[in-house]
Design an enzyme around this catalytic site. Structure first.
Site, PDB file in Angstrom:
ATOM      1  N   GLY A   1     -16.244  17.873  -3.887  1.00 55.29           N
ATOM      2  CA  GLY A   1     -17.248  17.356  -2.975  1.00 55.29           C
ATOM      3  C   GLY A   1     -18.565  17.183  -3.704  1.00 55.29           C
ATOM      4  O   GLY A   1     -18.770  17.736  -4.791  1.00 55.29           O
ATOM      5  N   TYR A   2     -19.444  16.428  -3.086  1.00 57.38           N
ATOM      6  CA  TYR A   2     -20.711  16.083  -3.719  1.00 57.38           C
ATOM      7  C   TYR A   2     -21.881  16.706  -2.963  1.00 57.38           C
ATOM      8  O   TYR A   2     -22.107  16.406  -1.796  1.00 57.38           O
ATOM      9  CB  TYR A   2     -20.850  14.559  -3.816  1.00 57.38           C
ATOM     10  CG  TYR A   2     -19.859  14.012  -4.804  1.00 57.38           C
ATOM     11  CD1 TYR A   2     -20.198  13.877  -6.140  1.00 57.38           C
ATOM     12  CD2 TYR A   2     -18.552  13.744  -4.432  1.00 57.38           C
ATOM     13  CE1 TYR A   2     -19.271  13.450  -7.073  1.00 57.38           C
ATOM     14  CE2 TYR A   2     -17.618  13.316  -5.352  1.00 57.38           C
ATOM     15  CZ  TYR A   2     -17.978  13.182  -6.666  1.00 57.38           C
ATOM     16  OH  TYR A   2     -17.054  12.772  -7.586  1.00 57.38           O
ATOM     17  N   ILE A   3     -22.602  17.578  -3.661  1.00 56.19           N
ATOM     18  CA  ILE A   3     -23.812  18.177  -3.111  1.00 56.19           C
ATOM     19  C   ILE A   3     -24.902  17.127  -3.080  1.00 56.19           C
ATOM     20  O   ILE A   3     -25.732  17.083  -2.187  1.00 56.19           O
ATOM     21  CB  ILE A   3     -24.238  19.393  -3.960  1.00 56.19           C
ATOM     22  CG1 ILE A   3     -23.165  20.482  -3.857  1.00 56.19           C
ATOM     23  CG2 ILE A   3     -25.595  19.910  -3.535  1.00 56.19           C
ATOM     24  CD1 ILE A   3     -23.344  21.608  -4.830  1.00 56.19           C
TER      25      ILE A   3
END
Length: 150
Positions: free
Chosen positions: A26-28
């Site tokens: 996932g992408y912060i």
């Protein structure tokens, strides 16, 4: 420095003889690109520069608790995929990603190279599909935000 080309898939080879990993990522942040990733029972945080064929990349191992804390900060969907490692000659490995959930049906191949020159002169095997290296819609951070390109 990362030298990488990315392709769609024309034909999936028999995968029974190749090693694989299950990946959740996932992408912060997508600007700058900050990603967390679980690979089987290992966890990482990575930062990547913008670019296509050539990008800066920094990756650091983290523990499960740090991953679980950071996953609360994800901006978009998680990507879940199985990755198969397929030797293609000249010391190169094709990483075939078979996506799940909202990306079900998408298959991509990534190949990493030692240099820009090696990447630019690479001739893909027939089972590879169109080269999408320069198509930003197929970057994982954009797939997480927008889904499969039309």
């Amino acid at each position: 420095m990362e030298f990488q080309r990315k392709f769609l898939v024309n034909q999936v080879p028999d995968l029974s003889n190749y090693s694989n990993q299950y990946i959740t990522q996932g992408y912060i942040s997508t600007d700058p690109i900050i990603r967390i990733r679980q690979v089987d029972d290992q966890y990482f945080v990575a930062m990547k520069s913008f670019g296509h064929l050539v990008r800066e990349k920094f990756r650091m191992p983290i523990n499960k608790e740090q991953f679980e804390s950071l996953e609360k900060k994800i901006e978009s969907h998680f990507i879940r995929k199985s990755r198969y490692f397929i030797p293609i000659g000249d010391g190169l490995t094709a990483k075939l990603d078979i996506y799940e959930e909202y990306l079900d049906g998408l298959l991509t191949i990534e190949v990493n190279f030692e240099s820009r020159t090696q990447a630019e002169h690479f001739s893909a095997p027939e089972w590879f599909g169109p080269d999408i290296t320069h198509d930003s819609r197929y970057r994982n951070n954009n797939l997480a935000k927008f889904g499969i390109p039309e």
